[in-house]
Design a protein around this motif. Structure first.
Motif: not given
Length: 346
Positions: A30-32, A67-76, A79-88, A126-131
């Protein structure tokens, strides 16, 4: 990338340069865009060395939107660019609580060393984070990211606390909100939006009491030696149906026990080390209950986002750049941020 990290017990957080992470299978990069500050972060950084258990260095921040910056294998399903909030409050995903969406009450998280972002796992300052999973992302559409970031805790936590006692908050009831800070000022709006209760705000600060009135409180009471009597007077001596304590200090818990009504309810949401309620016959009114709710469910976060889309929640924020993060935490500790502080990494 740059990140705001807590690097040593007892120190202030610092901005550091670290490698940008890459998402593994099932993960999302995620691009924060915005990350909220919380008193829970202060609680973590105030832990003594012999009881600190969140890992070092720790990238802070458990309220994140991006916004979603990159997807790991198997993620569906995203999409890239989607605006999302992180459930903590991440859980195992498979226990009974998790399958109901109640990952905040996961029974296996501790056993499996699963930690929330910013509270054990690398967080959103941070500028990016992993969800870790797509199930921990909630679309926010065209919501302002700065105002949306606090929804993930400052919105979700009071919403969950209110939902637990919703049947008590009908016409003729009184809800007392203690502490009109990041969570408290949102709690007042949630109570106004989904209940018919009378809302009494309690705080030490006149500016915050004015904020409480502006967002929907019916009455505002200064939190001093006469606060309990004032609340009792406003309720014709009956006391409060529900008390939501967003401070959690010993003094506010004691006051909650003084003002709660017979068969009422106390919800201790704020965290202060060593503070506790004394429960038993003649210590609380007959029939009164005391709970310590934690965060909220995934479906409740979706409902909070929906309330924001409907214009029911106006999150008061003060923004800071990532380099201003240490100053922002000092301001949070001093109590000089009105509403919620939000770091904008970009």
């Amino acid at each position: 990338m740059r990140a705001l990290q807590y690097t040593a017990v007892g120190s202030e957080p610092v901005v550091v340069e670290i490698p940008t992470p890459a998402p593994g299978p099932g993960e999302i990069l995620l691009k924060v865009i915005a990350a909220g500050l919380c008193h829970s972060d202060i609680f973590v950084m105030d832990q003594p060395e012999d009881s600190y258990g969140y890992g070092l260095p720790l990238t802070l921040g458990h309220e994140g939107v991006g916004t979603v910056a990159e997807l790991g294998a198997g993620v569906s399903g995203i999409s890239i660019g989607d605006a999302v909030a992180v459930y903590g409050p991440w859980g195992c995903g498979t226990c009974h609580a998790c399958t109901l969406g109640r990952e905040n009450y996961c029974t296996r998280a501790a056993e499996l060393a699963i930690a929330p972002p910013g509270l054990g796992a690398p967080g959103s300052m941070a500028e990016y984070m992993i969800v870790d999973s797509v199930r921990h992302l909630v679309p926010i559409g065209d919501l302002d990211p700065v105002r949306a970031a606090p929804l993930t805790d400052a919105g979700l936590t009071p919403y969950h606390a209110v939902q637990r006692v919703l049947p008590l908050l009908g016409p003729g009831s009184t809800a007392v909100v203690v502490g009109v800070g990041g969570l408290g000022h949102v709690a007042i709006q949630i109570l106004r939006a989904i209940t018919a209760t009378r809302i009494v705000a309690v705080d030490l600060d006149d500016e915050r009491l004015a904020l409480a009135r502006s967002v929907g409180a019916d009455d505002a009471v200064r939190s001093d030696a006469g606060a309990a009597d004032a609340v009792r007077a406003l309720t014709n001596g009956l006391g409060a149906t529900v008390v939501f304590d967003f401070v959690g200090a010993q003094s506010t818990i004691d006051m909650a026990q003084q003002v709660v009504a017979i068969d009422g309810h106390i919800s201790i949401v704020g965290i202060h080390a060593g503070a506790h309620a004394k429960v038993g016959f003649f210590l609380v009114p007959f029939g009164a209950s005391v709970v310590t709710p934690y965060w909220g469910t995934r479906s409740e976060l979706m409902e909070v986002v929906a309330l924001a889309h409907d214009g029911k929640l106006d999150i008061h924020t003060e923004t800071f750049g990532l380099d201003e993060g240490p100053t922002a935490y000092r301001r949070l500790r001093e109590g000089t941020i009105l509403g919620r502080g939000v770091v904008v990494p970009g």
